[in-house]
Enzyme design. Structure first.
Site, PDB file in Angstrom:
ATOM      1  N   CYS A 298      19.991  39.755  31.712  1.00  0.00           N
ATOM      2  CA  CYS A 298      19.943  41.177  32.074  1.00  0.00           C
ATOM      3  C   CYS A 298      19.735  41.818  30.871  1.00  0.00           C
ATOM      4  O   CYS A 298      18.881  42.998  30.867  1.00  0.00           O
ATOM      5  CB  CYS A 298      21.537  41.536  32.786  1.00  0.00           C
ATOM      6  SG  CYS A 298      22.674  41.142  31.919  1.00  0.00           S
TER       7      CYS A 298
ATOM      8  N   HIS B 183      25.872  47.581  31.011  1.00  0.00           N
ATOM      9  CA  HIS B 183      25.736  47.388  29.379  1.00  0.00           C
ATOM     10  C   HIS B 183      25.032  48.631  28.976  1.00  0.00           C
ATOM     11  O   HIS B 183      24.415  49.471  29.731  1.00  0.00           O
ATOM     12  CB  HIS B 183      24.846  46.142  29.104  1.00  0.00           C
ATOM     13  CG  HIS B 183      25.032  44.957  29.643  1.00  0.00           C
ATOM     14  ND1 HIS B 183      26.492  44.253  29.378  1.00  0.00           N
ATOM     15  CD2 HIS B 183      24.517  44.178  30.461  1.00  0.00           C
ATOM     16  CE1 HIS B 183      26.360  43.108  29.935  1.00  0.00           C
ATOM     17  NE2 HIS B 183      25.259  42.945  30.707  1.00  0.00           N
TER      18      HIS B 183
HETATM   19  P1  NAD Z   1      28.314  33.670  39.900  1.00  0.00           P
HETATM   20  O1  NAD Z   1      29.337  32.912  39.363  1.00  0.00           O
HETATM   21  O2  NAD Z   1      28.571  34.837  40.372  1.00  0.00           O
HETATM   22  O3  NAD Z   1      27.653  32.635  40.972  1.00  0.00           O
HETATM   23  C1  NAD Z   1      27.296  31.458  40.688  1.00  0.00           C
HETATM   24  C2  NAD Z   1      27.112  30.716  42.102  1.00  0.00           C
HETATM   25  O4  NAD Z   1      26.604  29.310  41.958  1.00  0.00           O
HETATM   26  C3  NAD Z   1      28.485  30.403  42.712  1.00  0.00           C
HETATM   27  O5  NAD Z   1      28.335  30.763  43.971  1.00  0.00           O
HETATM   28  C4  NAD Z   1      28.808  28.890  42.290  1.00  0.00           C
HETATM   29  O6  NAD Z   1      29.917  28.485  43.573  1.00  0.00           O
HETATM   30  C5  NAD Z   1      27.367  28.636  42.411  1.00  0.00           C
HETATM   31  N1  NAD Z   1      27.394  26.969  41.637  1.00  0.00           N
HETATM   32  C6  NAD Z   1      28.527  26.690  40.991  1.00  0.00           C
HETATM   33  N2  NAD Z   1      28.124  25.304  40.529  1.00  0.00           N
HETATM   34  C7  NAD Z   1      26.867  25.040  40.878  1.00  0.00           C
HETATM   35  C8  NAD Z   1      26.219  24.167  40.670  1.00  0.00           C
HETATM   36  N3  NAD Z   1      26.121  23.112  39.908  1.00  0.00           N
HETATM   37  N4  NAD Z   1      24.776  24.262  41.244  1.00  0.00           N
HETATM   38  C9  NAD Z   1      24.319  25.317  41.926  1.00  0.00           C
HETATM   39  N5  NAD Z   1      25.303  26.375  42.397  1.00  0.00           N
HETATM   40  C10 NAD Z   1      26.529  26.244  41.872  1.00  0.00           C
HETATM   41  O7  NAD Z   1      27.196  33.811  38.672  1.00  0.00           O
HETATM   42  P2  NAD Z   1      26.292  34.820  38.451  1.00  0.00           P
HETATM   43  O8  NAD Z   1      26.629  36.006  38.004  1.00  0.00           O
HETATM   44  O9  NAD Z   1      25.508  34.997  39.732  1.00  0.00           O
HETATM   45  O10 NAD Z   1      25.147  34.264  37.401  1.00  0.00           O
HETATM   46  C11 NAD Z   1      24.076  33.289  37.662  1.00  0.00           C
HETATM   47  C12 NAD Z   1      23.094  33.196  36.558  1.00  0.00           C
HETATM   48  O11 NAD Z   1      22.637  34.347  36.515  1.00  0.00           O
HETATM   49  C13 NAD Z   1      23.818  32.751  35.236  1.00  0.00           C
HETATM   50  O12 NAD Z   1      22.772  32.143  34.494  1.00  0.00           O
HETATM   51  C14 NAD Z   1      23.867  33.982  34.574  1.00  0.00           C
HETATM   52  O13 NAD Z   1      24.134  33.895  33.107  1.00  0.00           O
HETATM   53  C15 NAD Z   1      22.663  34.898  35.088  1.00  0.00           C
HETATM   54  N6  NAD Z   1      22.620  36.313  35.210  1.00  0.00           N
HETATM   55  C16 NAD Z   1      24.110  36.791  35.579  1.00  0.00           C
HETATM   56  C17 NAD Z   1      24.049  38.153  35.456  1.00  0.00           C
HETATM   57  C18 NAD Z   1      25.304  38.799  35.827  1.00  0.00           C
HETATM   58  O14 NAD Z   1      25.611  39.977  35.333  1.00  0.00           O
HETATM   59  N7  NAD Z   1      26.154  38.429  36.731  1.00  0.00           N
HETATM   60  C19 NAD Z   1      23.124  39.085  34.882  1.00  0.00           C
HETATM   61  C20 NAD Z   1      21.698  38.285  34.874  1.00  0.00           C
HETATM   62  C21 NAD Z   1      21.789  36.776  34.761  1.00  0.00           C
END
Ligand code: NAD
Length: 345
Positions: free
Chosen positions: A143, A222
């Site tokens: 992000c 942020h």
């Molecule tokens: P999250 O924890 O909200 O969601 C992750 C999901 O993946 C959960 O439903 C979890 O149960 C599932 N999961 C767990 N292990 C897994 C596996 N081995 N294979 C597939 N799914 C699995 O996380 P998020 O915030 O959605 O983040 C996801 C990605 O996006 C990360 O790489 C994070 O760095 C990136 N990201 C997050 C944000 C943010 O602010 N939340 C912003 C930009 C990018």
């Protein structure tokens, strides 16, 4: 052709990407995965997205039925019918998942929690859509990196060179996250530079950029404090910089003095007021009165809604990998029009 999209990891990012994809007329959600039958499953069921288990083992799949959910199978079953999988798993499990995607012969998109080296390609819509055309896989950068790229790429393209120092003032946790902190401290990232600046160079290597970061006790957004050195002969004024950004998509510019939107709290309230789903703001928010060009030095602040700025970029990345839209601006226009329609705007 309708692109068949699978979402592996239906969490904060996954559920948003699913809805953004679902809103497009050239792609469809063919399934989303959950690791276990938890509350996120209800949302998938309500949306009509077929539910799959993140894993292939029978016991874990059977647990869904026991909890009252129809589970259509394991990840392999989902990949077998997908053109592209958007991996929205928590950071750092990507390498293991990549092996599964490669074996299934499906295209894949990772998120910013994964390393560029693992994904081999990185993506933001305005920086390098063309380089990602027809690639087997890529990574939509984080992000913060997406936010930096939104305002820096147009500047770089205008100026031909750019040197940047910036500080990421990071939210401690997402609103739905009960496990992270700090809740009463400012936590500097003791790795200098932080990954954000160098990460911009994975999509625009020509930008010379370094960053530092601190986490602060807020969940909303942020905020970036950016100092960019423009080359001699840049030909811009402060107003010229604002005009340049105004001509680029996914950047909102507002005056704090005129609107009363002077903090990230009000930016988020604005997003809710205009009816954005989940109160999201896909655009980068720049305070007009926080921008100043002094000679060759440009100072500005911008706010990033961490849960949502990467969402439309995932949709554009799907079109890039599938080779169905070569022009990044055309993809952005299509993506954003469809998302606006689902927001009722
Ligand atoms: P999250 O924890 O909200 O969601 C992750 C999901 O993946 C959960 O439903 C979890 O149960 C599932 N999961 C767990 N292990 C897994 C596996 N081995 N294979 C597939 N799914 C699995 O996380 P998020 O915030 O959605 O983040 C996801 C990605 O996006 C990360 O790489 C994070 O760095 C990136 N990201 C997050 C944000 C943010 O602010 N939340 C912003 C930009 C990018």
């Amino acid at each position: 052709m309708t692109i068949k999209v699978a979402i592996n990891g239906y969490g904060t990012i996954g559920k948003r990407v699913a809805d953004a994809v679902d809103a497009q007329d050239d792609m469809e959600i063919i399934g989303v995965t959950k690791t276990r039958p938890a509350f996120g499953c209800d949302l998938a069921v309500r949306k009509g997205y077929p539910l799959y288990c993140t894993f292939d083992d029978e016991e874990r799949i059977a647990a869904f039925a026991k909890a009252g959910y129809t589970c259509h199978g394991g990840l392999s079953d989902l990949l077998a019918v997908a053109d592209v999988v958007v991996d929205c798993s928590p950071g750092k499990v990507g390498a293991a998942n990549k092996e599964v995607y490669v074996a299934a012969g499906v295209k894949y998109i990772f998120q910013g929690g994964e390393k560029h080296a693992m994904a081999e390609m990185s993506y933001t819509s305005s920086a390098n859509h063309a380089e990602n055309l027809n690639a087997q896989g890529t990574r939509v950068v984080s992000c913060n990196t997406t936010g930096l790229s939104r305002t820096l790429v147009p500047l770089y393209e205008h100026c031909g060179s750019l040197k940047v120092e910036c500080t990421m003032i990071r939210r401690a946790a997402d609103p739905g996250d009960s496990a992270k902190g700090p809740i009463n401290a400012i936590k500097p990232v003791l790795k200098v530079p932080s990954h954000h600046g160098p990460d911009v160079m994975t999509v625009k290597p020509e930008i010379d950029i370094n960053s530092m970061a601190v986490a602060v006790p807020t969940t909303l957004m942020h905020c970036h404090s950016i100092v960019a050195t423009l080359p001699d002969g840049h030909g811009l004024t402060t107003q010229g910089v604002l005009d340049l950004w105004s001509s680029h998509p996914r950047i909102i510019i507002m005056s704090g003095a005129q609107t009363g939107i002077t903090t990230t709290a009000e930016v988020m309230e604005y997003a809710r007021d205009i009816g954005r789903k989940w109160g999201d703001l896909h655009e980068i928010f720049v305070w007009e009165d926080g921008v100043k060009l002094d000679g060759n030095t440009l100072y500005y602040f911008q706010a990033i809604h961490q849960e949502s700025d990467v969402i439309p970029e995932n949709v554009d990345a799907i079109r890039a990998l599938m080779g169905t839209e070569e022009d990044w601006r055309a993809s952005v226009e299509k993506t954003d029009a469809a998302i606006s329609a689902y927001n009722g705007l």
